[in-house]
Design a protein around this motif. Structure first.
Motif: not given
Length: 227
Positions: A74-95
């Motif tokens: 994912a390209d992004y500006d400025d941070g994100y949290v991603a979930y796959l079917n309800g489970k967190e799979i990635a967190r970038v620039n988020v506390d």
């Protein structure tokens, strides 16, 4: 791919608590093709920019036993949290101390959208291995839900461009982006020294045959934990 449809929720208030789950009914959310956001490179604009944006998009798995890993990119500006079917799979620039950041949460640092910047070499992919996938991947329809946050309350842009890439090399690559990926790791304790190299969001350089020699200034530091 950027031509696929995504559901999105421009947040001026909190979304339903189960917005990130596979079974959430997102029929009332608007949809459009990526890129959905505001500011530079965005294909969807808002009269009043929201505090953050929530996204949901679907992909199908026809033979789950053949999948050894997925590369979520994912390209992004400025941070994100991603979930796959309800489970967190990635967190970038988020506390990391806030499991589900609020709609007005802010990114921990700034990050400019990078796909269309010719002098950057980002590593935007996140490697998802079989141990993780066995816990949340389904045969048939799967849902990735993402909360994208800004770096300030009056940020001028918010961008999110997702890809899902799998082992069969079915890669949609509209801007000839080189698909490199990383494994997100949280270190809670170690006796080893840590080497940190910061290129100011320019990414990690690599050289192709015949490419121009490009160099960036970087800052390097070593965290020494002692004997």
């Amino acid at each position: 791919s950027p031509d696929s449809m995504m559901k999105y929720f421009p947040a001026f208030s909190e979304p339903p608590a189960d917005w990130y789950t596979r079974d959430f009914d997102d029929a009332s959310w608007p949809e459009d093709t990526a890129v959905i956001g505001f500011g530079e490179y965005s294909y969807v604009n808002f009269d009043t920019p929201p505090k953050s944006i929530y996204y949901r998009f679907r992909f199908h798995v026809t033979d789950i036993t053949s999948l050894k890993f997925l590369n979520f990119m994912a390209d992004y500006d400025d941070g994100y949290v991603a979930y796959l079917n309800g489970k967190e799979i990635a967190r970038v620039n988020v506390d990391p101390g806030i499991p589900f950041p609020g709609y007005d949460a802010l990114a921990t640092r700034s990050h400019e959208s990078e796909f269309l910047r010719p002098d950057n070499f980002p590593v935007l992919g996140v490697y998802l291995d079989t141990i993780l996938l066995d816990s949340c991947l389904y045969e048939g329809e799967n849902v990735i839900a993402v909360h994208v946050v800004n770096d300030s309350t009056d940020g001028s842009d918010l961008i999110f461009i997702p890809f899902v890439i799998h082992t069969n090399n079915a890669i949609y690559n509209p801007w000839n982006v080189f698909h490199r990926y990383k494994r997100l790791t949280r270190i809670d304790s170690t006796t080893l020294p840590l080497v940190i190299i910061d290129t100011d969001d320019r990414g990690i350089l690599f050289r192709n045959e015949g490419a121009v020699d490009i160099r960036f200034k970087a800052r390097m530091g070593i965290v020494d934990n002692g004997p």
